[in-house]
Design a protein around this motif. Structure first.
Motif, PDB file in Angstrom:
ATOM      1  N   ASP A 202       0.871  -1.486  -0.239  1.00 46.32           N
ATOM      2  CA  ASP A 202       0.164   0.023   0.292  1.00 46.32           C
ATOM      3  C   ASP A 202       1.369   1.180  -0.136  1.00 46.32           C
ATOM      4  O   ASP A 202       0.208   2.250  -0.758  1.00 46.32           O
ATOM      5  CB  ASP A 202      -0.906  -0.047   1.388  1.00 46.32           C
ATOM      6  CG  ASP A 202      -2.651  -0.919   1.014  1.00 46.32           C
ATOM      7  OD1 ASP A 202      -2.362  -1.404  -0.140  1.00 46.32           O
ATOM      8  OD2 ASP A 202      -2.905  -1.270   2.800  1.00 46.32           O
ATOM      9  N   ALA A 228      -0.071  -3.978  -6.724  1.00 47.83           N
ATOM     10  CA  ALA A 228      -1.155  -3.788  -6.845  1.00 47.83           C
ATOM     11  C   ALA A 228      -1.392  -6.114  -7.013  1.00 47.83           C
ATOM     12  O   ALA A 228      -2.221  -6.128  -6.319  1.00 47.83           O
ATOM     13  CB  ALA A 228      -2.215  -3.506  -7.681  1.00 47.83           C
ATOM     14  N   ALA A 232      -2.970  -8.052  -4.132  1.00 46.13           N
ATOM     15  CA  ALA A 232      -4.411  -9.378  -4.564  1.00 46.13           C
ATOM     16  C   ALA A 232      -3.335 -10.483  -4.109  1.00 46.13           C
ATOM     17  O   ALA A 232      -4.083 -11.768  -2.894  1.00 46.13           O
ATOM     18  CB  ALA A 232      -4.904  -9.559  -5.676  1.00 46.13           C
ATOM     19  N   GLU A 279     -11.577  -8.750  -3.691  1.00 52.93           N
ATOM     20  CA  GLU A 279     -11.424  -6.708  -3.544  1.00 52.93           C
ATOM     21  C   GLU A 279     -10.510  -6.697  -4.606  1.00 52.93           C
ATOM     22  O   GLU A 279     -10.342  -5.774  -4.866  1.00 52.93           O
ATOM     23  CB  GLU A 279     -12.630  -6.226  -2.701  1.00 52.93           C
ATOM     24  CG  GLU A 279     -14.153  -6.690  -2.231  1.00 52.93           C
ATOM     25  CD  GLU A 279     -14.431  -6.088  -0.726  1.00 52.93           C
ATOM     26  OE1 GLU A 279     -15.523  -6.015  -1.249  1.00 52.93           O
ATOM     27  OE2 GLU A 279     -13.958  -5.743  -0.305  1.00 52.93           O
ATOM     28  N   ALA A 280      -9.560  -7.194  -3.340  1.00 50.46           N
ATOM     29  CA  ALA A 280      -7.880  -7.128  -3.494  1.00 50.46           C
ATOM     30  C   ALA A 280      -7.558  -7.200  -5.295  1.00 50.46           C
ATOM     31  O   ALA A 280      -6.631  -6.641  -6.200  1.00 50.46           O
ATOM     32  CB  ALA A 280      -7.067  -7.135  -3.107  1.00 50.46           C
ATOM     33  N   ASP A 282      -9.972  -7.594  -8.111  1.00 49.25           N
ATOM     34  CA  ASP A 282     -10.847  -6.277  -9.012  1.00 49.25           C
ATOM     35  C   ASP A 282      -9.740  -5.018  -9.274  1.00 49.25           C
ATOM     36  O   ASP A 282      -9.566  -4.570  -9.955  1.00 49.25           O
ATOM     37  CB  ASP A 282     -12.286  -6.642  -8.006  1.00 49.25           C
ATOM     38  CG  ASP A 282     -13.038  -7.502  -8.289  1.00 49.25           C
ATOM     39  OD1 ASP A 282     -12.829  -8.479  -9.178  1.00 49.25           O
ATOM     40  OD2 ASP A 282     -14.447  -7.365  -7.984  1.00 49.25           O
ATOM     41  N   GLU A 283      -9.838  -4.709  -7.427  1.00 49.45           N
ATOM     42  CA  GLU A 283      -8.622  -3.478  -8.135  1.00 49.45           C
ATOM     43  C   GLU A 283      -7.316  -3.255  -8.226  1.00 49.45           C
ATOM     44  O   GLU A 283      -7.107  -2.845  -9.422  1.00 49.45           O
ATOM     45  CB  GLU A 283      -8.101  -3.150  -6.694  1.00 49.45           C
ATOM     46  CG  GLU A 283      -7.489  -1.992  -6.219  1.00 49.45           C
ATOM     47  CD  GLU A 283      -6.688  -1.205  -4.648  1.00 49.45           C
ATOM     48  OE1 GLU A 283      -5.414  -0.535  -4.818  1.00 49.45           O
ATOM     49  OE2 GLU A 283      -7.041  -1.621  -3.711  1.00 49.45           O
ATOM     50  N   ASP A 286      -8.710  -4.345 -12.550  1.00 47.56           N
ATOM     51  CA  ASP A 286      -8.558  -2.016 -12.893  1.00 47.56           C
ATOM     52  C   ASP A 286      -7.902  -1.559 -13.140  1.00 47.56           C
ATOM     53  O   ASP A 286      -7.410  -0.767 -14.100  1.00 47.56           O
ATOM     54  CB  ASP A 286      -9.444  -1.681 -11.703  1.00 47.56           C
ATOM     55  CG  ASP A 286     -11.046  -2.322 -11.791  1.00 47.56           C
ATOM     56  OD1 ASP A 286     -11.693  -3.181 -13.054  1.00 47.56           O
ATOM     57  OD2 ASP A 286     -11.962  -1.937 -10.858  1.00 47.56           O
ATOM     58  N   ILE A 287      -6.639  -1.925 -12.505  1.00 46.75           N
ATOM     59  CA  ILE A 287      -5.818  -1.112 -12.381  1.00 46.75           C
ATOM     60  C   ILE A 287      -5.026  -1.470 -13.258  1.00 46.75           C
ATOM     61  O   ILE A 287      -3.799  -0.762 -14.152  1.00 46.75           O
ATOM     62  CB  ILE A 287      -4.038  -0.960 -11.010  1.00 46.75           C
ATOM     63  CG1 ILE A 287      -5.099  -0.215  -9.900  1.00 46.75           C
ATOM     64  CG2 ILE A 287      -2.764  -0.791 -11.522  1.00 46.75           C
ATOM     65  CD1 ILE A 287      -4.315  -0.972  -8.882  1.00 46.75           C
ATOM     66  N   LYS A 513      -9.361 -14.024  -9.635  1.00 45.82           N
ATOM     67  CA  LYS A 513     -10.675 -13.376  -9.672  1.00 45.82           C
ATOM     68  C   LYS A 513     -12.083 -14.109 -10.288  1.00 45.82           C
ATOM     69  O   LYS A 513     -12.877 -14.075  -8.614  1.00 45.82           O
ATOM     70  CB  LYS A 513     -10.830 -12.356 -10.750  1.00 45.82           C
ATOM     71  CG  LYS A 513     -12.848 -11.821 -10.769  1.00 45.82           C
ATOM     72  CD  LYS A 513     -13.229 -10.484 -11.286  1.00 45.82           C
ATOM     73  CE  LYS A 513     -14.197  -9.889 -11.455  1.00 45.82           C
ATOM     74  NZ  LYS A 513     -14.637  -8.696 -11.907  1.00 45.82           N
TER      75      LYS A 513
END
Length: 656
Positions: A202, A228, A232, A279-280, A282-283, A286-287, A513
């Motif tokens: 982070d 990221a 995940a 959720e991680a 998915d993040e 997206d990145i 995912k």
């Protein structure tokens, strides 16, 4: 003298031993303070921080996951290769682990030691502390470099975690004048390890740019996408059965202070872990997508659709000139050190065969029968699940008549095994099977048909199975990891070219995912489970998962259930990431390794000189390697070296 300092620090004890920071400089011996005064020397240090990781993760020999399961088969020639060359320090760690020979005295794949990953962590800590004093470094560079090293430190922790579970955390280096008790730190609970990794990532992600916004020279360091993805991955592993409390064998495992190292079994908490991981993921997706990552596709210049799809599949795992739009994290390697698949998987042919002969090729590592049968039918289904595929006759000779398979299998002949017909594109892209084509150069011709009987070009020339000659024990060759447009004879041009070894790629996030959301939801749905899985299947040239199972399977309802999709997703992992090392870790985190890794490995009778002999009278494959061993629960985690346990006082993993 700077190099001397690097060597000295690299071999310092993590918790004991030297600390040259307290030494008075003599002559031109440099200290940490003087090294970090200048940008150029600080950058040298940063690069050295990465050496410990790249030397392992890019090496087939050192990194056990590539050859340490049941995906490949090799005989004693390979296992003794480096010993016969007089190099006892280089051994095939993965093969010996798969043979059931792991030990605590001198563990194979040992990275928990002073000169390996903990040395890397020590280097990272020094960098993070000292980079603040580098006077000619722009602040933006200082923040990015620090972020790169924080992500790297998190990566060391992650690699230690998936090998050893709970590990010792080192927020900052311990001074040499501290008490021995201070140096003998306990192992941290798995949740604390996960928290430390996530916190570092982070912090790093605030200052890491996307990969394509970094200078080419820095693209082997972590980027926004890779940090990221690593976050995940960490949460994904933490949610998996090995770490989430489902493994009751670890229920009472504590560190030397009496703290439980694994969480207690709690169904609700496990579900929350899967949601946090999902959720991680998915993040991270997206990145990656926002920064232009995509699955490799759209190859051109091929005469059939199947050949075009096979080219996409081949390119998805290659990074020539360090370029691959699917790659999320890559490392450089020097392919002259024997760490490339092609040295060990290209056919070993006689020096009289000048069209194919290459003195650098050793051969001897072959796909297992389990993997050959793991790949789907043309409909994207397991062999025994497809109502239109002749499972009962798979070990008989058959004929392919469709022009769609031209230049992939021998068409209109009765020489091809039924097992090799009407398979998915990944099978043909990854596996070179007898009487099928393996393009070895720029043109497809008849002499590229694999002929694997004894005495033929791809077959053994020996009269017996022996350890003095490279031999392909299963009769299958691995295409994955090699360039089909480069001939065997000219493959040295690839050996000598530095390129990227892909450590993470986008397809992994899609499968993560699908798995994470399937475990969290009560039943699979389109958005969270089917859609990401279908991204991978679409590039592979097979039907979407619901259409395949509904229209062509013997059990059409399987795709609608959580348990059914769990099996489907796991097989998709095994196929898409075949020979990339994922199965080694997946079988462990799924707690299924003891079921899979205690059976012999199969192939064909490579001494056979005709179809009937080679294919064992068409009665099925034969055992080609039976030295196998996985002891549960002991082997789910690596052992810490026994001497290290005595020195540091940390608790050994259960069973060791």
């Amino acid at each position: 003298m700077k190099q001397l300092v690097y060597i000295v620090v690299g071999f310092c004890m993590l918790f004991t031993g030297c600390d040259y920071l307290d030494q008075v400089p003599e002559g031109d011996i440099e200290t940490e303070e003087t090294i970090f005064e200048k940008k150029s020397q600080a950058e040298d240090w940063l690069q050295t921080c990465h050496v410990f990781l790249s030397e392992h993760l890019t090496s087939l020999v050192k990194e056990p996951s590539r050859v340490g399961t049941d995906e490949v088969v090799a005989g004693d020639y390979i296992r003794k290769f480096y010993l016969n060359k007089g190099n006892s320090s280089a051994l095939w760690d993965g093969f010996f682990i798969a043979d059931g020979l792991q030990m605590s005295q001198e563990p194979y794949g040992n990275v928990w030691k002073k000169e390996e990953f903990y040395a890397g962590i020590r280097y990272c800590n020094i960098f993070i502390e000292r980079i603040k004093g580098t006077y000619n470094l722009e602040e933006s560079d200082r923040m990015m470099w620090t972020a790169e090293v924080k992500a790297l430190k998190a990566h060391y922790y992650f690699e230690l975690m998936r090998r050893y579970g709970p590990v010792i955390l080192v927020p900052e280096n311990i001074a040499v004048n501290e008490s021995s008790e201070m140096m003998r730190q306990p192992r941290a609970p798995i949740d604390s390890v996960v928290s430390a990794i996530v916190t570092l990532l982070d912090e790093a992600m605030e200052y890491l740019p996307p990969m394509d916004k970094k200078d080419v020279a820095r693209q082997a360091f972590h980027s926004e996408e890779s940090a990221a993805t690593l976050k995940a991955l960490t949460l994904f592993y933490a949610a998996s059965p090995l770490f989430n409390g489902e493994n009751t064998a670890y229920a009472d495992f504590t560190n030397k202070h009496g703290e439980l190292l694994f969480p207690p079994y709690d169904k609700d908490q496990i579900k929350k872990r899967w949601k946090r991981a999902a959720e991680a993921i998915d993040e991270a997706l997206d990145i990656c997508l926002r920064n232009g990552k995509s699955l490799v596709s759209g190859s051109v210049g091929y005469s059939t659709k199947l050949l075009q799809i096979m080219a996409d599949i081949e390119s998805s795992t290659q990074a020539k000139n360090f370029v691959n739009k699917e790659a999320i994290f890559m490392l450089h390697t020097n392919f002259n050190d024997g760490s490339t698949w092609s040295i060990w998987t290209l056919p070993f042919v006689s020096s009289n065969d000048m069209q194919y002969y290459n003195s650098n090729v050793q051969s001897g590592i072959a796909p297992s029968m389990k993997m050959v049968e793991m790949y789907y039918t043309e409909h994207g289904l397991p062999l025994d699940a497809d109502v239109q595929w002749d499972y009962s006759s798979r070990y008989q000779l058959a004929k392919e008549t469709s022009p769609e398979y031209r230049n992939v299998v021998s068409v209109n002949t009765n020489t091809v095994l039924g097992l090799h017909l009407r398979r998915e594109p990944r099978f043909y892209a990854h596996i070179a099977a007898d009487r099928c084509y393996w393009q070895r150069g720029t043109n497809i011709t008849d002499d590229m048909i694999v002929k694997a009987y004894r005495g033929e070009r791809y077959g053994t020339k020996a009269q017996t199975i022996n350890e003095s000659t490279p031999q392909n024990l299963t009769g299958y060759y691995m295409k994955k990891g090699t360039y089909s447009n480069t001939s065997n004879k000219n493959y040295n041009s690839v050996f000598k070219q530095e390129e990227g070894v892909i450590i993470m790629r986008l397809a992994e996030l899609y499968l993560m995912k699908a798995e994470a959301w399937n475990e969290y939801l009560d039943a699979p749905d389109e958005t969270h489970v089917y859609a990401p899985l279908n991204e991978v299947r679409r590039r592979a040239g097979i039907l979407d998962v619901v259409t395949a199972w509904t229209n062509y399977s013997k059990t059409p309802d399987k795709v609608t259930t959580k348990a059914g999709m769990r099996e489907i997703i796991r097989q998709e992992w095994n196929i898409e990431f075949a020979f990339e090392g994922r199965r080694f870790w997946n079988l462990r985190r799924w707690l299924t390794a003891s079921d899979e890794l205690n059976v012999p490995q199969y192939g064909w009778n490579i001494l056979g000189q005709n179809a009937r002999q080679f294919y064992n009278n068409f009665e099925g494959p034969v055992v080609v390697w039976n030295k196998r061993g996985f002891v549960a629960p002991r082997d789910y985690l690596f052992p810490i070296r026994a001497e290290e346990v005595l020195i540091s006082g940390c608790r050994q993993n259960p069973g060791w």
